[in-house]
Design an enzyme around this catalytic site. Sequence first.
Site, PDB file in Angstrom:
ATOM      1  N   VAL A 125       0.913  -1.149   0.000  1.00  0.00           N
ATOM      2  CA  VAL A 125       0.000   0.000   0.000  1.00  0.00           C
ATOM      3  C   VAL A 125       0.949   1.194   0.000  1.00  0.00           C
ATOM      4  O   VAL A 125       1.541   1.526   1.025  1.00  0.00           O
ATOM      5  CB  VAL A 125      -0.940   0.002   1.224  1.00  0.00           C
ATOM      6  CG1 VAL A 125      -1.779   1.266   1.252  1.00  0.00           C
ATOM      7  CG2 VAL A 125      -1.829  -1.238   1.217  1.00  0.00           C
ATOM      8  N   PRO A 126       1.144   1.822  -1.153  1.00  0.00           N
ATOM      9  CA  PRO A 126       2.285   2.717  -1.369  1.00  0.00           C
ATOM     10  C   PRO A 126       2.191   4.087  -0.688  1.00  0.00           C
ATOM     11  O   PRO A 126       2.128   5.125  -1.347  1.00  0.00           O
ATOM     12  CB  PRO A 126       2.335   2.844  -2.888  1.00  0.00           C
ATOM     13  CG  PRO A 126       0.923   2.672  -3.316  1.00  0.00           C
ATOM     14  CD  PRO A 126       0.334   1.674  -2.360  1.00  0.00           C
ATOM     15  N   CYS A 127       2.269   4.087   0.628  1.00  0.00           N
ATOM     16  CA  CYS A 127       2.262   5.352   1.367  1.00  0.00           C
ATOM     17  C   CYS A 127       3.532   6.159   1.070  1.00  0.00           C
ATOM     18  O   CYS A 127       3.550   7.373   1.279  1.00  0.00           O
ATOM     19  CB  CYS A 127       2.091   5.110   2.848  1.00  0.00           C
ATOM     20  SG  CYS A 127       3.267   3.960   3.563  1.00  0.00           S
ATOM     21  N   HIS A 128       4.567   5.507   0.558  1.00  0.00           N
ATOM     22  CA  HIS A 128       5.808   6.217   0.195  1.00  0.00           C
ATOM     23  C   HIS A 128       5.601   7.141  -0.999  1.00  0.00           C
ATOM     24  O   HIS A 128       6.431   7.995  -1.258  1.00  0.00           O
ATOM     25  CB  HIS A 128       6.933   5.222  -0.086  1.00  0.00           C
ATOM     26  CG  HIS A 128       6.670   4.296  -1.220  1.00  0.00           C
ATOM     27  ND1 HIS A 128       5.872   3.168  -1.086  1.00  0.00           N
ATOM     28  CD2 HIS A 128       7.078   4.319  -2.512  1.00  0.00           C
ATOM     29  CE1 HIS A 128       5.818   2.549  -2.249  1.00  0.00           C
ATOM     30  NE2 HIS A 128       6.541   3.231  -3.130  1.00  0.00           N
TER      31      HIS A 128
END
Length: 181
Positions: free
Chosen positions: A120-123
């Site tokens: 889950v690409p919070c970056h």
Amino acid sequence: MNYYQYQTVLGLLTICEENDAVIAINVGHYSENKGEKRESELIRRTYKQFVEYLDGKRKVFDLPLSLKGTDFQKQVWQVLRDIPYGETRSYKQIAVAIGNPKAVRAVGMANNRNPLLIVVPCHRVIGTDGKMVGYAAGVDKKRICCDWREKVIKSLPSPSIRALKMYWVSVSRPFGNWRLK
């Protein structure tokens, strides 16, 4: 719950699974008091996809996930999953996307509570001014995740890419038929 740990260029990676779904992926310290340390097939597959992502061979993860959080957090995490590979969004853009443009700080907190780093690409969420801000695993690791293919590897001459990949293999356990090319 089962978990297993791998050494990666981002640090110690812990993958947790429960009821045939990945429930957590984190980098850094993990309390070994939770669950049984056992490398399941799902954990191995998750790690393989993680390595493929870092090698630039995968853009989308294909894993059964179980996201545990509030309805608001899950709404934010779904919007994060919709951010295309190689693109970023601001916290403000995420707030607007969920229909609550004043919830920028709450979006930041939901981002911080994301249990599935990278997948889950919070970056991919940055400040409105375009700067790297906030990341549960540290801004330095956020920068690595965002820059990995586009800026770091592409800017290295071929021998350096090979050396970097050899380093990756030396600190990562090869999985299945995945090998250095």
